[in-house]
Design a protein around this motif. Structure first.
Motif, PDB file in Angstrom:
ATOM      1  N   VAL A 229       0.964  -1.248   0.063  1.00 22.96           N
ATOM      2  CA  VAL A 229       0.130  -0.024   0.046  1.00 22.96           C
ATOM      3  C   VAL A 229       0.934   1.378   0.081  1.00 22.96           C
ATOM      4  O   VAL A 229       0.371   2.354  -0.133  1.00 22.96           O
ATOM      5  CB  VAL A 229      -0.791   0.117   1.353  1.00 22.96           C
ATOM      6  N   GLU A 230       2.227   1.168   0.145  1.00 23.40           N
ATOM      7  CA  GLU A 230       3.212   2.140  -0.064  1.00 23.40           C
ATOM      8  C   GLU A 230       4.330   1.443  -0.423  1.00 23.40           C
ATOM      9  O   GLU A 230       4.650   0.293   0.058  1.00 23.40           O
ATOM     10  CB  GLU A 230       2.999   2.998   1.192  1.00 23.40           C
ATOM     11  N   PRO A 231       5.296   2.247  -1.204  1.00 23.80           N
ATOM     12  CA  PRO A 231       6.605   1.631  -1.421  1.00 23.80           C
ATOM     13  C   PRO A 231       7.367   1.151  -0.145  1.00 23.80           C
ATOM     14  O   PRO A 231       7.306   1.936   0.824  1.00 23.80           O
ATOM     15  CB  PRO A 231       7.289   2.712  -2.175  1.00 23.80           C
ATOM     16  N   THR A 232       7.949   0.177  -0.294  1.00 19.58           N
ATOM     17  CA  THR A 232       8.795  -0.505   0.756  1.00 19.58           C
ATOM     18  C   THR A 232      10.134  -0.665   0.303  1.00 19.58           C
ATOM     19  O   THR A 232      10.456  -0.592  -0.849  1.00 19.58           O
ATOM     20  CB  THR A 232       8.340  -1.737   1.258  1.00 19.58           C
ATOM     21  N   SER A 233      11.220  -0.908   1.151  1.00 20.78           N
ATOM     22  CA  SER A 233      12.406  -1.323   1.114  1.00 20.78           C
ATOM     23  C   SER A 233      12.675  -2.461  -0.117  1.00 20.78           C
ATOM     24  O   SER A 233      12.146  -3.449   0.137  1.00 20.78           O
ATOM     25  CB  SER A 233      13.213  -1.462   2.325  1.00 20.78           C
ATOM     26  N   MET A 234      13.519  -2.276  -1.021  1.00 26.43           N
ATOM     27  CA  MET A 234      13.574  -3.386  -1.861  1.00 26.43           C
ATOM     28  C   MET A 234      15.064  -3.875  -1.439  1.00 26.43           C
ATOM     29  O   MET A 234      15.648  -4.834  -2.129  1.00 26.43           O
ATOM     30  CB  MET A 234      14.011  -2.861  -3.306  1.00 26.43           C
TER      31      MET A 234
ATOM     32  N   ASN B  66      -0.322  11.474 -18.212  1.00 25.94           N
ATOM     33  CA  ASN B  66      -0.226  11.083 -16.841  1.00 25.94           C
ATOM     34  C   ASN B  66      -0.115   9.693 -16.567  1.00 25.94           C
ATOM     35  O   ASN B  66      -0.860   8.848 -17.593  1.00 25.94           O
ATOM     36  CB  ASN B  66      -1.109  11.722 -15.553  1.00 25.94           C
ATOM     37  N   LEU B  67       0.606   8.928 -15.749  1.00 29.28           N
ATOM     38  CA  LEU B  67       0.460   7.843 -15.375  1.00 29.28           C
ATOM     39  C   LEU B  67      -0.866   7.749 -14.650  1.00 29.28           C
ATOM     40  O   LEU B  67      -1.204   8.555 -13.953  1.00 29.28           O
ATOM     41  CB  LEU B  67       1.676   7.160 -14.668  1.00 29.28           C
ATOM     42  N   LEU B  68      -1.684   6.386 -14.614  1.00 26.06           N
ATOM     43  CA  LEU B  68      -2.841   6.471 -14.284  1.00 26.06           C
ATOM     44  C   LEU B  68      -2.793   4.996 -13.083  1.00 26.06           C
ATOM     45  O   LEU B  68      -2.168   4.141 -13.266  1.00 26.06           O
ATOM     46  CB  LEU B  68      -3.858   5.998 -15.279  1.00 26.06           C
ATOM     47  N   GLY B  69      -3.727   5.254 -12.059  1.00 22.73           N
ATOM     48  CA  GLY B  69      -3.635   4.119 -11.255  1.00 22.73           C
ATOM     49  C   GLY B  69      -5.113   4.038 -10.393  1.00 22.73           C
ATOM     50  O   GLY B  69      -5.945   5.052 -10.767  1.00 22.73           O
ATOM     51  N   SER B  70      -4.915   3.506  -9.230  1.00 28.60           N
ATOM     52  CA  SER B  70      -6.403   3.746  -8.313  1.00 28.60           C
ATOM     53  C   SER B  70      -6.029   4.441  -7.013  1.00 28.60           C
ATOM     54  O   SER B  70      -4.879   4.221  -6.600  1.00 28.60           O
ATOM     55  CB  SER B  70      -6.616   2.257  -7.948  1.00 28.60           C
ATOM     56  N   ARG B  71      -6.976   5.077  -6.586  1.00 29.78           N
ATOM     57  CA  ARG B  71      -7.110   5.403  -5.147  1.00 29.78           C
ATOM     58  C   ARG B  71      -8.314   4.926  -4.476  1.00 29.78           C
ATOM     59  O   ARG B  71      -9.421   4.913  -4.862  1.00 29.78           O
ATOM     60  CB  ARG B  71      -7.241   7.066  -5.116  1.00 29.78           C
ATOM     61  N   CYS B  72      -8.369   4.427  -3.233  1.00 29.76           N
ATOM     62  CA  CYS B  72      -8.988   3.752  -2.423  1.00 29.76           C
ATOM     63  C   CYS B  72      -9.853   4.993  -1.825  1.00 29.76           C
ATOM     64  O   CYS B  72      -9.184   5.733  -0.909  1.00 29.76           O
ATOM     65  CB  CYS B  72      -8.440   2.749  -1.438  1.00 29.76           C
ATOM     66  N   ARG B  73     -11.160   4.962  -2.139  1.00 27.14           N
ATOM     67  CA  ARG B  73     -11.924   6.262  -1.384  1.00 27.14           C
ATOM     68  C   ARG B  73     -12.012   5.732  -0.040  1.00 27.14           C
ATOM     69  O   ARG B  73     -12.536   6.620   0.885  1.00 27.14           O
ATOM     70  CB  ARG B  73     -13.371   6.148  -2.056  1.00 27.14           C
ATOM     71  N   SER B  74     -11.921   4.358   0.386  1.00 29.39           N
ATOM     72  CA  SER B  74     -12.114   4.213   1.840  1.00 29.39           C
ATOM     73  C   SER B  74     -10.989   4.512   2.727  1.00 29.39           C
ATOM     74  O   SER B  74     -11.113   5.105   3.676  1.00 29.39           O
ATOM     75  CB  SER B  74     -12.321   2.751   1.924  1.00 29.39           C
ATOM     76  N   CYS B  75      -9.665   4.107   2.295  1.00 27.38           N
ATOM     77  CA  CYS B  75      -8.599   4.386   3.274  1.00 27.38           C
ATOM     78  C   CYS B  75      -7.501   5.246   2.493  1.00 27.38           C
ATOM     79  O   CYS B  75      -6.534   5.655   3.218  1.00 27.38           O
ATOM     80  CB  CYS B  75      -7.855   2.818   3.591  1.00 27.38           C
ATOM     81  N   GLY B  76      -7.527   5.747   1.286  1.00 26.89           N
ATOM     82  CA  GLY B  76      -6.665   6.549   0.759  1.00 26.89           C
ATOM     83  C   GLY B  76      -5.536   6.230   0.155  1.00 26.89           C
ATOM     84  O   GLY B  76      -4.741   6.885  -0.485  1.00 26.89           O
ATOM     85  N   ALA B  77      -5.483   4.816   0.267  1.00 26.33           N
ATOM     86  CA  ALA B  77      -4.119   4.196  -0.662  1.00 26.33           C
ATOM     87  C   ALA B  77      -4.087   4.306  -2.182  1.00 26.33           C
ATOM     88  O   ALA B  77      -5.264   4.167  -2.657  1.00 26.33           O
ATOM     89  CB  ALA B  77      -3.964   2.702  -0.034  1.00 26.33           C
ATOM     90  N   ARG B  83      -6.356  -1.113  -9.886  1.00 28.20           N
ATOM     91  CA  ARG B  83      -6.850  -2.461  -9.121  1.00 28.20           C
ATOM     92  C   ARG B  83      -8.174  -2.200  -8.994  1.00 28.20           C
ATOM     93  O   ARG B  83      -8.903  -1.402  -9.345  1.00 28.20           O
ATOM     94  CB  ARG B  83      -6.094  -2.389  -7.869  1.00 28.20           C
ATOM     95  N   GLU B  84      -8.601  -3.717  -8.777  1.00 34.17           N
ATOM     96  CA  GLU B  84     -10.072  -3.820  -8.676  1.00 34.17           C
ATOM     97  C   GLU B  84     -10.633  -3.777  -7.201  1.00 34.17           C
ATOM     98  O   GLU B  84     -11.560  -3.340  -6.718  1.00 34.17           O
ATOM     99  CB  GLU B  84     -10.568  -5.166  -9.121  1.00 34.17           C
ATOM    100  N   ALA B  85      -9.716  -3.978  -6.162  1.00 34.25           N
ATOM    101  CA  ALA B  85      -9.961  -3.799  -4.897  1.00 34.25           C
ATOM    102  C   ALA B  85      -8.810  -3.461  -4.013  1.00 34.25           C
ATOM    103  O   ALA B  85      -7.462  -3.584  -4.559  1.00 34.25           O
ATOM    104  CB  ALA B  85     -10.242  -5.137  -4.186  1.00 34.25           C
ATOM    105  N   CYS B  86      -8.966  -2.816  -2.754  1.00 34.04           N
ATOM    106  CA  CYS B  86      -7.566  -2.166  -2.432  1.00 34.04           C
ATOM    107  C   CYS B  86      -7.093  -3.326  -1.271  1.00 34.04           C
ATOM    108  O   CYS B  86      -7.603  -4.048  -0.545  1.00 34.04           O
ATOM    109  CB  CYS B  86      -8.074  -1.026  -1.298  1.00 34.04           C
ATOM    110  N   SER B  91     -11.653  -2.752   0.466  1.00 31.25           N
ATOM    111  CA  SER B  91     -12.478  -2.173  -0.058  1.00 31.25           C
ATOM    112  C   SER B  91     -12.644  -2.146  -1.587  1.00 31.25           C
ATOM    113  O   SER B  91     -11.362  -2.252  -2.368  1.00 31.25           O
ATOM    114  CB  SER B  91     -12.542  -0.389   0.279  1.00 31.25           C
ATOM    115  N   GLY B  92     -13.765  -2.540  -2.262  1.00 27.56           N
ATOM    116  CA  GLY B  92     -13.788  -2.053  -3.738  1.00 27.56           C
ATOM    117  C   GLY B  92     -14.054  -0.896  -4.280  1.00 27.56           C
ATOM    118  O   GLY B  92     -14.385  -0.669  -5.394  1.00 27.56           O
ATOM    119  N   ASP B  93     -14.105   0.158  -3.474  1.00 23.90           N
ATOM    120  CA  ASP B  93     -14.604   1.597  -3.849  1.00 23.90           C
ATOM    121  C   ASP B  93     -13.295   2.461  -4.425  1.00 23.90           C
ATOM    122  O   ASP B  93     -12.676   3.060  -3.460  1.00 23.90           O
ATOM    123  CB  ASP B  93     -15.227   1.968  -2.470  1.00 23.90           C
ATOM    124  N   LEU B  94     -12.844   2.026  -5.522  1.00 23.70           N
ATOM    125  CA  LEU B  94     -11.643   2.481  -5.942  1.00 23.70           C
ATOM    126  C   LEU B  94     -11.983   3.504  -7.196  1.00 23.70           C
ATOM    127  O   LEU B  94     -12.800   3.139  -7.718  1.00 23.70           O
ATOM    128  CB  LEU B  94     -10.734   1.506  -6.399  1.00 23.70           C
TER     129      LEU B  94
END
Lengths: 370, 182
Positions: A229-234, B66-77, B83-86, B91-94
């Protein structure tokens, strides 16, 4: 197991059959007592296991082919052990085979669909990036890193089944062809053909069939990498740490109890990351320990006495099974010139595969206790 | 050299001349020696085709992307790729988000042996972005000796092979934010 190396006149079926028959002969059992089979490979096409079993008269058994990248063979052993522990079977064979020289040349890459493969990721490139970061964080020198292939190829000279039979120097490593800076050819495991097989038995079957030659598989654990969920040490491997922790708990031991290990040294830097992830050496300290000879045969904790992937070779599916063959032979005292005196607890570690966003794809740890 | 890619694109790639200068370069249509693409041309619309992987890289008509990705609306990751889920909270709310174009180089390597799809050498690097994601890409636009762990990097859109019909595709590389070459 077969001799590891280049076998231009053979194929995976042939190599797997030789390994399987060798395991049956080593165990001193009648092949008819084998109840099931698991076969690990990566690039050998559909139903490699069925081809092997057909070759040795065992077609008809329940059989699963197992693909888990470089952990495929080790995963086959784990599946075999689960079948036995579950009480479904008493005698199961696990075989791993790969005829790699006919499948590809050059650098192994993630699956072509992977976003990192699309921009040019190669396995040497990924490990090279980890090596550079490790050098930056812990001050490891290029010469220190070179001592790992020097050690493993020295060990391989004592292993008649190894791919390589010549020792090398630090200079040889530093002067070998650049593959992915800072890694050079001698830092990379070779493209190898080979196969290995083991027979996994229940306690009752071992009493009946094994003639006192069985060694206890105290743990066989498997994990797959999680998405960070965040970058970690490689420069550290939580996946290796966690898979090892599962194994230590199951075997009722700690890292301090391990007498020697076979670890997945697909690249020189990989051996550093493995043994530190396994908790066998503190983080950042393995290069110094190698320099002091602690990982040599006869050292405090021999690492890759077989020669490892760097010296013995790396036929992907065969690798994890061959590690366990080494453990069994060491623990039985049958390792000749590379015998580790008094070894009681051996550990084998495999890890393989790469996919975007996960630390590693598949990781296995096996603990064998005499 | 060109090979078919599972997404239908064909790739023909490089980012170097033979003096190991990491020029922002591309290939001639004949796939031979790279020619240099001046930096000011890089983001010019005329040099851009469609994205080499539209789900991962957005390329806009004005030459930005821009490069694209996902943000989890539930926890912010945040995650790369989408992704389909966090993985943090399941959470599936991405939501799909565009990542910042500036980050920090975590590590790198000069790759000198690769597959037939990629002409060597090229530089691979991992860049850490402010959204807490680490993304791999090739590095261009500088000398190898000038690359340092921790240096600030910026996303650059670049020609990145072509599709089955020979239309140019646009990919990305990372380049140092303040290149010290001319």
């Amino acid at each position: 197991m077969t001799r590891f190396g280049k076998h231009p006149d053979r194929d995976a079926t042939d190599l797997g059959a030789e390994a399987l028959l060798g395991a049956v002969a080593d165990a001193g059992i009648d092949a008819r007592v084998i109840e099931a089979a698991y076969c690990g490979h990566v690039f050998q096409g559909m139903v490699m296991g069925q081809r092997i079993l057909a070759q040795v008269g065992l077609a008809g058994l329940p059989l699963s082919n197992v693909e888990n990248a470089c952990s495929s063979g080790a995963t086959a052993i784990r599946e075999a052990s689960l079948a036995v522990r579950a009480g479904e079977h008493d005698v199961v064979v696990a075989v791993g085979a790969e005829h790699l020289t006919s499948q590809f040349r050059g650098a192994l890459t993630p699956d072509p669909s992977d976003p990192e493969a699309a921009v040019g990721a190669t396995m040497p490139g990924v490990y090279a990036m980890r090596a550079r970061r490790y050098m930056e964080e812990f001050g490891m020198t290029r010469e220190q890193l070179a001592l790992i292939p020097v050690k493993n190829k020295m060990n391989a000279t004592l292993n008649p089944l190894a791919h390589f039979h010549s020792s090398i120097t630090v200079e040889d490593v530093l002067e070998s062809r650049a593959i992915a800076d800072p890694l050079r050819l001698h830092d990379c495991s070779p493209v190898t053909d080979g196969a290995a097989a083991v027979i996994v038995m229940s306690d009752s079957a071992a009493k009946k069939y094994a003639n006192g030659r069985a060694v206890r598989l105290a743990a066989s654990t498997l994990r797959s990498g999680s998405v960070d969920v965040e970058p970690t040490s490689m420069t550290f491997e939580p996946l290796t740490r966690d898979t090892a922790q599962d194994a230590y708990e199951k075997a009722g031991i700690g890292p301090e109890d391990v007498d020697f290990c076979e670890v997945h040294d697909c690249f020189s830097i990989a051996e550093v990351l493995r043994v530190e992830g396994l908790g066998l050496f503190p983080q950042g300290e393995y290069p110094g320990a190698v320099e002091r000879g602690e990982a040599n045969i006869g050292g405090r904790l021999p690492v890759n006495p077989s020669g490892g992937l760097l010296g013995k070779g790396h036929p992907l599916g065969g690798t994890g099974v061959a590690q366990v063959v080494e453990l069994v032979r060491q623990l039985r005292g049958e390792s000749g010139d590379r015998q580790i005196e008094g070894a009681r607890v051996g550990l084998a570690h495999c890890r393989g595969g790469k996919a975007v966003g996960i630390e590693g794809a598949a990781c296995t740890v096996q603990v064998l206790i005499r | 050299m060109q090979m078919h890619h599972p997404n239908g694109a064909r790739r023909s790639l490089t980012c170097f001349d033979h003096h190991e200068t990491l020029d922002l370069a591309t290939y001639r249509p004949d796939g031979r020696l790279p020619f240099l693409l001046k930096e000011k041309d890089i983001l010019a619309g005329s040099a851009l085709g469609t994205s080499f992987r539209p789900g991962e890289l957005e390329v806009r008509d004005d030459g930005t992307g821009n490069l694209l990705g996902s943000r989890c609306r539930s926890c912010g990751a945040h995650f790369f790729p989408v992704r389909e889920a966090c993985s943090g909270c399941l959470s599936g709310d991405l939501e799909t988000v565009k990542f910042a174009t500036e980050g920090t180089l975590y590590t790198y390597s000069v790759v000198r042996q690769s597959t037939p799809d990629f002409e060597v050498p090229y530089v691979l690097g991992y860049v850490d972005f402010p959204e807490n994601v680490r993304i791999m890409g090739q590095i261009g636009g500088c000398e190898i000796d000038d690359i340092k762990i921790g240096m600030p990097m910026v996303l650059a859109l670049e020609p990145f092979g072509e599709d089955d019909d020979g239309n140019p595709l646009t990919g990305y590389r990372f380049k140092p934010m303040e290149p010290n070459n001319d």
